[in-house]
Design an enzyme around this catalytic site. Structure first.
Site, PDB file in Angstrom:
ATOM      1  CB  SER A   1      -0.021 -24.046 -33.473  1.00 39.57           C
ATOM      2  OG  SER A   1      -1.418 -23.929 -33.679  1.00 39.57           O
TER       3      SER A   1
ATOM      4  CE1 TYR B   1      -1.882 -20.685 -32.205  1.00 37.14           C
ATOM      5  CE2 TYR B   1      -0.774 -19.439 -30.484  1.00 37.14           C
ATOM      6  CZ  TYR B   1      -1.194 -20.644 -31.008  1.00 37.14           C
ATOM      7  OH  TYR B   1      -0.907 -21.824 -30.348  1.00 37.14           O
TER       8      TYR B   1
HETATM    9  P1  NAP Z   1      -0.225 -21.077 -21.601  1.00 36.62           P
HETATM   10  O1  NAP Z   1      -1.024 -21.912 -20.679  1.00 36.62           O
HETATM   11  O2  NAP Z   1      -0.710 -19.715 -21.974  1.00 36.62           O
HETATM   12  O3  NAP Z   1       1.297 -20.971 -21.050  1.00 36.62           O
HETATM   13  C1  NAP Z   1       2.200 -20.192 -21.783  1.00 36.62           C
HETATM   14  C2  NAP Z   1       3.404 -19.994 -20.906  1.00 36.62           C
HETATM   15  O4  NAP Z   1       4.332 -19.129 -21.580  1.00 36.62           O
HETATM   16  C3  NAP Z   1       3.038 -19.310 -19.581  1.00 36.62           C
HETATM   17  O5  NAP Z   1       3.795 -19.845 -18.533  1.00 36.62           O
HETATM   18  C4  NAP Z   1       3.425 -17.866 -19.863  1.00 36.62           C
HETATM   19  O6  NAP Z   1       3.732 -17.129 -18.718  1.00 36.62           O
HETATM   20  C5  NAP Z   1       4.680 -18.071 -20.693  1.00 36.62           C
HETATM   21  N1  NAP Z   1       5.043 -16.848 -21.421  1.00 36.62           N
HETATM   22  C6  NAP Z   1       4.239 -16.069 -22.175  1.00 36.62           C
HETATM   23  N2  NAP Z   1       4.935 -15.025 -22.654  1.00 36.62           N
HETATM   24  C7  NAP Z   1       6.207 -15.146 -22.185  1.00 36.62           C
HETATM   25  C8  NAP Z   1       7.400 -14.366 -22.319  1.00 36.62           C
HETATM   26  N3  NAP Z   1       7.424 -13.242 -23.049  1.00 36.62           N
HETATM   27  N4  NAP Z   1       8.524 -14.784 -21.696  1.00 36.62           N
HETATM   28  C9  NAP Z   1       8.510 -15.923 -20.950  1.00 36.62           C
HETATM   29  N5  NAP Z   1       7.410 -16.699 -20.772  1.00 36.62           N
HETATM   30  C10 NAP Z   1       6.280 -16.304 -21.398  1.00 36.62           C
HETATM   31  O7  NAP Z   1      -0.034 -21.845 -22.970  1.00 36.62           O
HETATM   32  P2  NAP Z   1      -0.042 -23.411 -23.299  1.00 36.62           P
HETATM   33  O8  NAP Z   1      -1.407 -23.818 -23.731  1.00 36.62           O
HETATM   34  O9  NAP Z   1       0.670 -24.164 -22.229  1.00 36.62           O
HETATM   35  O10 NAP Z   1       0.855 -23.364 -24.628  1.00 36.62           O
HETATM   36  C11 NAP Z   1       2.262 -23.488 -24.584  1.00 36.62           C
HETATM   37  C12 NAP Z   1       2.735 -23.425 -26.019  1.00 36.62           C
HETATM   38  O11 NAP Z   1       2.008 -24.375 -26.805  1.00 36.62           O
HETATM   39  C13 NAP Z   1       2.499 -22.066 -26.678  1.00 36.62           C
HETATM   40  O12 NAP Z   1       3.547 -21.794 -27.578  1.00 36.62           O
HETATM   41  C14 NAP Z   1       1.195 -22.296 -27.470  1.00 36.62           C
HETATM   42  O13 NAP Z   1       1.098 -21.418 -28.577  1.00 36.62           O
HETATM   43  C15 NAP Z   1       1.387 -23.708 -27.910  1.00 36.62           C
HETATM   44  N6  NAP Z   1       0.169 -24.440 -28.273  1.00 36.62           N
HETATM   45  C16 NAP Z   1      -0.853 -24.543 -27.382  1.00 36.62           C
HETATM   46  C17 NAP Z   1      -1.980 -25.310 -27.753  1.00 36.62           C
HETATM   47  C18 NAP Z   1      -3.172 -25.500 -26.846  1.00 36.62           C
HETATM   48  O14 NAP Z   1      -4.200 -25.979 -27.357  1.00 36.62           O
HETATM   49  N7  NAP Z   1      -3.089 -25.156 -25.582  1.00 36.62           N
HETATM   50  C19 NAP Z   1      -2.023 -25.939 -28.993  1.00 36.62           C
HETATM   51  C20 NAP Z   1      -0.952 -25.758 -29.880  1.00 36.62           C
HETATM   52  C21 NAP Z   1       0.150 -25.017 -29.495  1.00 36.62           C
HETATM   53  P3  NAP Z   1       2.569 -16.229 -18.049  1.00 36.62           P
HETATM   54  O15 NAP Z   1       1.936 -17.103 -17.044  1.00 36.62           O
HETATM   55  O16 NAP Z   1       3.266 -15.051 -17.452  1.00 36.62           O
HETATM   56  O17 NAP Z   1       1.610 -15.797 -19.149  1.00 36.62           O
HETATM   57  C1  GCO Z   2      -7.455 -21.273 -31.048  1.00 36.84           C
HETATM   58  C2  GCO Z   2      -6.614 -22.162 -30.175  1.00 36.84           C
HETATM   59  C3  GCO Z   2      -5.573 -22.872 -31.014  1.00 36.84           C
HETATM   60  C4  GCO Z   2      -4.718 -23.732 -30.124  1.00 36.84           C
HETATM   61  C5  GCO Z   2      -3.669 -24.429 -30.911  1.00 36.84           C
HETATM   62  C6  GCO Z   2      -4.210 -25.380 -31.916  1.00 36.84           C
HETATM   63  O1  GCO Z   2      -7.876 -20.197 -30.590  1.00 36.84           O
HETATM   64  O2  GCO Z   2      -7.694 -21.692 -32.192  1.00 36.84           O
HETATM   65  O3  GCO Z   2      -5.997 -21.409 -29.152  1.00 36.84           O
HETATM   66  O4  GCO Z   2      -4.807 -21.943 -31.699  1.00 36.84           O
HETATM   67  O5  GCO Z   2      -4.068 -22.955 -29.172  1.00 36.84           O
HETATM   68  O6  GCO Z   2      -2.737 -23.565 -31.441  1.00 36.84           O
HETATM   69  O7  GCO Z   2      -3.130 -26.140 -32.425  1.00 36.84           O
END
Ligand code: NAP
Ligand code: GCO
Length: 264
Positions: free
Chosen positions: A145, A158
């Site tokens: 992230s 986080y």
């Molecule tokens: P999301 O929409 O919240 O999806 C997360 C997925 O992980 C969901 O399918 C969730 O299942 C699953 N999950 C959560 N806890 C779990 C567990 N204990 N065992 C198995 N599955 C589990 O998140 P996203 O935005 O797609 O993000 C995916 C990854 O990218 C995460 O690691 C997040 O930190 C990272 N990320 C996201 C962003 C962003 O801006 N969106 C940016 C940087 C990094 P449920 O449906 O049951 O919750």
């Molecule tokens: C927040 C956001 C971010 C994104 C991502 C950015 O609350 O700041 O959720 O943390 O998820 O991780 O890279």
């Protein structure tokens, strides 16, 4: 000369990939030729994912597994190896976030975020590495992230987890590079998924969420990322094209980390 970006013949496990970033990455890996296996925390989520993959013509295999449960993870990996084959590519994608000011956050909430976002990538990586060593190659991609580099209000757990995940990535590189295992990270910027939906919600008067406007102003690309923006970088890090790239965090953020921000 063969295509170094091809994933033909490779088996990829993407955790937490019923939707969101994991689903987009799994789709891109499929389009590059990989066989897709994914897990999610409950049967309802797995069924939702299977339907979504089927709609795109992707014959993905889904498994119910809470990635924080080491016994369940080991059983899932064993079952995948028996039913599909040895995992060549692991994408540690499953993650949660709790946006709470640190002084108001319970230790239990802090631990819950660390458990999914840091302990689980350790557990799943530990489960797949032995077979990667036997096979003579492996790719591990940890979804880090911008919070692997920066902090902000309300995301202490986080940021701590994602900072630790950056260093776990570098340590897996250090410890297993000699076995032709490459472990790298992808650091997404702000991506439009359910996880960030609260940061983009329209205000009661219909105006944009202040954080939404802030992020767009801070991003040279002038937009939120889409989950699909992460597909190409994931294919690169999963393929032979990156066999000499190890311990690297590839930020896919539209330029936010490089930019001081537009003058108000
Ligand atoms: P999301 O929409 O919240 O999806 C997360 C997925 O992980 C969901 O399918 C969730 O299942 C699953 N999950 C959560 N806890 C779990 C567990 N204990 N065992 C198995 N599955 C589990 O998140 P996203 O935005 O797609 O993000 C995916 C990854 O990218 C995460 O690691 C997040 O930190 C990272 N990320 C996201 C962003 C962003 O801006 N969106 C940016 C940087 C990094 P449920 O449906 O049951 O919750
Ligand atoms: C927040 C956001 C971010 C994104 C991502 C950015 O609350 O700041 O959720 O943390 O998820 O991780 O890279």
């Amino acid at each position: 000369m063969s295509n170094p970006f091809s994933l033909e013949g490779k088996i990829a496990l993407v955790t937490g990939a019923s939707y969101g970033i994991g689903f987009a990455i799994a789709t891109a890996l499929h389009e590059a030729g990989a066989t897709i296996v994914f897990n999610d925390i409950g049967q309802a989520q797995v069924d939702r994912g299977l339907a979504a993959y089927a709609e795109k013509g992707i014959p993905a295999r889904g498994y119910v597994c809470n990635v924080t449960d080491e016994e369940a993870v080991n059983a899932m990996v064993k079952q995948i190896e028996e039913e599909v084959g040895v995992i060549d590519i692991l994408v540690n994608n499953a993650g949660i976030i709790k946006r709470i000011p640190m002084t108001e956050m319970s230790a239990a909430d802090f631990r819950a975020v660390i458990d999914v976002d840091l302990n689980a990538p350790f557990i799943v990586s530990k489960a797949v590495i032995p077979s990667m060593i036997k096979k003579g190659h492996g790719k591990i991609i940890n979804i880090c992230s911008m919070m692997s580099e920066l902090g902000r209000e309300t995301v202490s757990a986080y940021a701590a987890a994602k900072g630790g995940l950056k260093m776990l990535t570098k340590n897996i590189c250090s410890e297993y590079g000699e076995y032709n295992i490459q472990c790298n990270g992808i650091g997404p910027g702000y991506i439009a998924t359910p996880q960030t939906a609260p940061l983009r919600e329209r205000q009661p008067d219909g105006s944009r969420h202040p954080f939404d406007s802030f992020i767009v102003a801070k991003t040279p690309a002038g937009r939120w990322g889409e989950a699909e923006d992460l597909g190409g970088p994931a294919v690169f890090l999963a393929s032979d094209a990156s066999n000499f790239v190890n311990g690297h965090i590839l930020y896919v953020d539209g330029g936010i980390l490089a930019y001081i921000g537009k003058q108000p």
